[in-house]
Design a protein around this motif. Sequence first.
Motif, PDB file in Angstrom:
ATOM      1  N   PHE B  68      61.880  41.005  24.783  1.00 46.40           N
ATOM      2  CA  PHE B  68      61.954  41.492  26.154  1.00 46.40           C
ATOM      3  C   PHE B  68      63.086  42.504  26.355  1.00 46.40           C
ATOM      4  N   VAL B  84      60.628  38.072  31.764  1.00 50.13           N
ATOM      5  CA  VAL B  84      60.423  36.806  31.033  1.00 50.13           C
ATOM      6  C   VAL B  84      59.853  35.767  31.997  1.00 50.13           C
ATOM      7  N   THR B  87      56.186  36.412  32.853  1.00 51.94           N
ATOM      8  CA  THR B  87      55.303  36.068  31.732  1.00 51.94           C
ATOM      9  C   THR B  87      55.120  34.556  31.631  1.00 51.94           C
ATOM     10  N   VAL B  88      56.231  33.829  31.697  1.00 56.28           N
ATOM     11  CA  VAL B  88      56.169  32.373  31.544  1.00 56.28           C
ATOM     12  C   VAL B  88      55.433  31.753  32.730  1.00 56.28           C
ATOM     13  N   SER B  91      51.714  31.999  32.340  1.00 52.67           N
ATOM     14  CA  SER B  91      51.172  31.143  31.297  1.00 52.67           C
ATOM     15  C   SER B  91      51.245  29.659  31.681  1.00 52.67           C
ATOM     16  N   LEU B  92      52.382  29.253  32.250  1.00 53.30           N
ATOM     17  CA  LEU B  92      52.558  27.837  32.590  1.00 53.30           C
ATOM     18  C   LEU B  92      51.640  27.391  33.720  1.00 53.30           C
TER      19      LEU B  92
END
Lengths: 345, 218
Positions: B68, B84, B87-88, B91-92
């Motif tokens: 990143f 970051v 992105t997380v 996805s989570l």
Amino acid sequence: MLKLPGQRSALILFCLLLLTPLASEAMAQSSLGIGTAEPSFSSTGVFGSFLDWVNAKQQAFYRALSGAIKAMRDDPSKLWGLVSLSFAYGVFHAAGPGHGKAIISSYVIANEQTLRRGVTISFLAAFMQGFVAVVIVGVTYFALRGTGISMTGATHTLEIASYGLIAGFGAWLLFRKLRPVARPAIQKAGHGHDHSHHDGHDHGHNHEHDHASHQHDANGICQTCGHSHAPDPSTLMAEHIRLREAWSAIVAIGLRPCSGALIVLTFALLNGLYLGGLLSVTAMSIGTAITVSLLATLAVLAKKTAMRLASSQSAAMRVGNSIEIAGAALVLVLGLVLLFAALQA
Amino acid sequence: MRKITASFNCLLMGTALVALTTAHVQAHPHVFAEARMEVVVGDNKAIDTLRHVWRFDELFSSTVLLEFDANSNLKLEPEELAEVGTTVHASLADFDFYTSVDHNGKAVEITAPDVIHVDFQDGQLLMFFAVAPREPLPLEGTLSFGAYDPTMYAALDFLTDDDLVVEGPATGCKHTIIRPNADEVLAQNEDKLTQAFFDDPENNDISKFFATRLELIC
């Protein structure tokens, strides 16, 4: 004369279609969205709890490994501790899901490979995985930083390429295995000429070539003998094709680097532990190769045993042939399922 | 012979089909984080929010730094850290933000956090965020709270019992930390595990059995 191959492909297509929705079961990308998880299938029951056990051990190993690499950052003399731990991690890590074990085993089975060749392929594929990891981390660090191309993205692309190649490779193996089986139908339809001539040829070759693959050759050549007008070059080509096939398998599997190696290498690079990182990944590859080749060996022995237990020589040939076709089909199916999963992620 | 081959072939494919249907993905953990969870009880004696703090291991953190670092200075600036987090978060969202809440044995739905805050300290990535129950969740009966990754990609560790805490007026509730012993869980559930998978294909993650959890009996 076209009916049988048609039915057969319809059957196979049907089996494959049944499998495609299952791709959603597999997930190639990691749940955090950063880095890649090892995608694979594990069953429940006895095998499932074995994998859970392996999983628990792996966690312990990985913790020890990250401890060792951090210790080496402060005290370079701890390098050998790291290398031996990496080796052990490789052996254990590969016992869990992923790492092309199922694909290598199926390929080796499908191809009536000698044990030595199976082991060689396992080793080369493992080294290729380690090498690709080094290249990815190196390229990410020196060339891709700031370009917006992430390591996760690059790995994902390679992953898709790898699964696509595996599926294509499986399709090719399956095609090659099924072609001689389908041929006699054509032969019956009026192509059965020059029998004695070709039979003579084939016998000569069977004695000259590769004893380990004797039964298959005898089978394959006899089934095609009504049709193959130039047995000489085709027999010579066979060895060449096999080498090419082996390399396709190695590249297809090796293209997808192991996530553990990527993480260790990145940390090593950012902390200037170049030698430590490289030696650690080499040791991991050797460890992985040992486990994978052990499984490939077991697969070959299981097939040989099944053939030995068959009632007659022709029955043994049938069993062997069926196992080979199933092995080829499995490579195709595994490749497709993994590919669909990777594309969905 | 062709017939035999064909049927044997389909038999094997069928076996593979069955094997894959009952299969699920099990990745081995490559990411470790020291976790802390705070269960916040509101003045209305209901669960208000669940706060998570995760401190990731240095190895994984270094891969995040490399990935990143948009301006190539080997530091993560606020915009890069926010990336970051985005992105997380994306996805989570598919994994309930690694949060599991049960009320009297029934799963409780949670809402997504507005944002996942990310920081980078001493070579370690830190994440903070809060989730809340979708429906009001009063303090009564048995409540169980856990944080784990159902795909086993990340392993969240609550190092001490003080890393799972209740904040606010939770008087009158019995508070226990449960740390299942992996070997015991496997031994006790050997046959049940398989059965559970077939009974409840929607909710069949084995890692739930192993996750550390906080239990409140009110």
